[in-house]
Design a protein around this motif. Structure first.
Motif, short mmCIF file in Angstrom:
data_model
loop_
_atom_site.label_atom_id
_atom_site.label_comp_id
_atom_site.label_asym_id
_atom_site.label_seq_id
_atom_site.Cartn_x
_atom_site.Cartn_y
_atom_site.Cartn_z
N MET A 1 0.84 -1.17 0.00
CA MET A 1 0.00 0.00 0.00
C MET A 1 0.88 1.24 0.00
SD MET A 1 -3.09 -1.00 2.52
CE MET A 1 -2.72 -2.58 3.24
N SER A 2 0.49 2.24 -0.71
CA SER A 2 1.33 3.41 -0.85
C SER A 2 1.42 4.20 0.45
CB SER A 2 0.82 4.30 -1.97
OG SER A 2 -0.48 4.76 -1.67
N GLU A 3 0.35 4.29 1.19
CA GLU A 3 0.36 5.05 2.43
C GLU A 3 0.46 4.07 3.58
OE1 GLU A 3 -2.44 8.17 4.91
OE2 GLU A 3 -3.17 7.32 3.06
N THR A 4 1.59 4.09 4.27
CA THR A 4 1.72 3.20 5.42
C THR A 4 1.22 3.93 6.64
OG1 THR A 4 4.00 3.89 5.75
CG2 THR A 4 3.65 1.87 4.48
N LEU A 5 0.37 3.25 7.38
CA LEU A 5 -0.22 3.83 8.56
C LEU A 5 0.16 2.94 9.74
CD1 LEU A 5 -3.76 4.39 7.02
CD2 LEU A 5 -1.99 6.10 7.30
N PRO A 6 1.29 3.24 10.41
CA PRO A 6 1.73 2.39 11.50
C PRO A 6 0.67 2.28 12.59
CG PRO A 6 3.36 4.08 11.00
CD PRO A 6 2.14 4.38 10.20
N GLN A 22 -10.77 5.43 14.72
CA GLN A 22 -10.50 4.09 14.18
C GLN A 22 -11.16 3.92 12.82
OE1 GLN A 22 -12.01 1.83 17.46
NE2 GLN A 22 -10.11 1.99 18.63
N ARG A 23 -12.40 4.36 12.68
CA ARG A 23 -13.08 4.26 11.37
C ARG A 23 -12.32 5.06 10.31
NH1 ARG A 23 -17.66 4.62 14.50
NH2 ARG A 23 -17.87 6.83 14.07
N ASP A 24 -11.87 6.26 10.68
CA ASP A 24 -11.12 7.09 9.73
C ASP A 24 -9.82 6.40 9.32
OD1 ASP A 24 -10.60 9.60 8.27
OD2 ASP A 24 -8.97 9.80 9.73
N TYR A 25 -9.13 5.81 10.30
CA TYR A 25 -7.89 5.09 10.02
C TYR A 25 -8.12 3.99 8.99
CZ TYR A 25 -4.04 1.80 10.71
OH TYR A 25 -2.99 0.95 10.50
N PHE A 26 -9.14 3.15 9.23
CA PHE A 26 -9.39 2.03 8.32
C PHE A 26 -9.93 2.50 6.97
CE2 PHE A 26 -9.29 -0.34 12.37
CZ PHE A 26 -8.25 -1.19 12.05
N ARG A 27 -10.72 3.55 6.96
CA ARG A 27 -11.21 4.10 5.69
C ARG A 27 -10.02 4.53 4.83
NH1 ARG A 27 -14.09 7.84 7.62
NH2 ARG A 27 -16.04 6.67 7.70
N ARG A 28 -9.08 5.29 5.44
CA ARG A 28 -7.90 5.75 4.69
C ARG A 28 -7.04 4.57 4.23
NH1 ARG A 28 -4.36 8.60 7.65
NH2 ARG A 28 -5.32 8.02 9.61
N LYS A 29 -6.88 3.58 5.10
CA LYS A 29 -6.07 2.41 4.75
C LYS A 29 -6.70 1.65 3.58
CE LYS A 29 -3.76 -1.48 6.86
NZ LYS A 29 -2.66 -1.45 7.80
N LEU A 30 -8.00 1.45 3.63
CA LEU A 30 -8.69 0.74 2.55
C LEU A 30 -8.65 1.53 1.24
CD1 LEU A 30 -11.67 -0.52 4.71
CD2 LEU A 30 -10.13 -2.02 3.42
N LEU A 31 -8.87 2.83 1.31
CA LEU A 31 -8.83 3.66 0.10
C LEU A 31 -7.44 3.68 -0.52
CD1 LEU A 31 -11.15 6.60 1.19
CD2 LEU A 31 -11.64 4.87 -0.57
N ASP A 86 -14.42 -2.58 -1.26
CA ASP A 86 -15.64 -1.77 -1.36
C ASP A 86 -16.67 -2.21 -0.32
OD1 ASP A 86 -14.65 -0.17 -3.39
OD2 ASP A 86 -15.59 -1.35 -4.99
N ALA A 87 -16.79 -3.51 -0.09
CA ALA A 87 -17.72 -4.02 0.92
C ALA A 87 -17.30 -3.55 2.32
CB ALA A 87 -17.81 -5.54 0.86
N ALA A 88 -15.99 -3.55 2.59
CA ALA A 88 -15.49 -3.07 3.88
C ALA A 88 -15.78 -1.58 4.05
CB ALA A 88 -13.99 -3.35 4.02
N LEU A 89 -15.57 -0.80 3.00
CA LEU A 89 -15.87 0.63 3.07
C LEU A 89 -17.36 0.85 3.32
CD1 LEU A 89 -13.58 1.82 0.14
CD2 LEU A 89 -13.31 2.44 2.57
N GLU A 90 -18.19 0.03 2.71
CA GLU A 90 -19.64 0.13 2.93
C GLU A 90 -19.99 -0.20 4.38
OE1 GLU A 90 -23.44 -2.22 1.21
OE2 GLU A 90 -22.09 -1.39 -0.29
N ARG A 91 -19.31 -1.22 4.95
CA ARG A 91 -19.55 -1.57 6.36
C ARG A 91 -19.13 -0.42 7.28
NH1 ARG A 91 -17.38 -6.34 4.53
NH2 ARG A 91 -15.45 -6.09 5.72
N ILE A 92 -18.06 0.29 6.91
CA ILE A 92 -17.65 1.46 7.71
C ILE A 92 -18.79 2.48 7.72
CG2 ILE A 92 -16.12 3.46 7.79
CD1 ILE A 92 -13.84 1.58 6.86
N GLU A 93 -19.35 2.75 6.55
CA GLU A 93 -20.45 3.73 6.46
C GLU A 93 -21.69 3.26 7.22
OE1 GLU A 93 -19.81 6.75 5.35
OE2 GLU A 93 -17.81 5.95 4.98
#
Length: 138
Positions: A1-6, A22-31, A86-93
């Motif tokens: 992944m291009s953006e590493t989020l330790p 936490q939701r924001d972290y995973f949203r950014r990681k997934l995107l 996409d399914a994970a992002l939908e679950r975040i929403e």
């Protein structure tokens, strides 16, 4: 992944499970993961388009076709991965991200950090894999 989020720097276990941070972290990681996959797919398609399909030698053509088939299979796997992202992002929403589909219990943040598309807790995943092995062995 291009953006590493330790884990320690961006994902705090403080507060309630799957809070806004936490939701924001995973949203950014997934995107970021999805963006990387799409970029790689574009590069593959551009490479395949540039390839010279008029190779004179039959062995070169066969080798080229094999390479092309391998690349296309890899891209198909990545297409399926994008659907899971996409399914994970939908679950975040929806507010269901991070909870086990089988038990409803929270999936550990470390597991989600390692596999952000996870839908089962580690224990539920292990049970699922044991059941699959039993059915395969029969």
């Amino acid at each position: 992944m291009s953006e590493t989020l330790p884990f320690g720097d961006h994902l705090s276990e403080d507060g309630p499970f799957m809070n806004d941070g936490q939701r924001d972290y995973f949203r950014r990681k997934l995107l970021a993961w999805k963006s990387d996959i799409l970029r790689e797919a574009r590069e593959t398609l551009e490479g395949l388009a540039r390839e010279n399909a008029n190779l004179a030698d039959a062995a070169d053509r066969a080798s080229s076709e094999t390479d092309r088939a391998i690349e296309l299979r890899a891209r198909d796997r990545q297409r399926k991965l994008i659907a899971k992202i996409d399914a994970a992002l939908e679950r975040i929403e929806e507010g269901t991200y991070g909870f086990c589909e089988e038990t409803g219990e929270p999936i550990s943040l470390k597991r989600l950090d390692a596999r952000p598309i996870a839908t089962l807790s580690l224990e539920a995943q292990e049970r699922h894999e044991r059941r699959e092995k039993i059915y395969r062995d029969e």
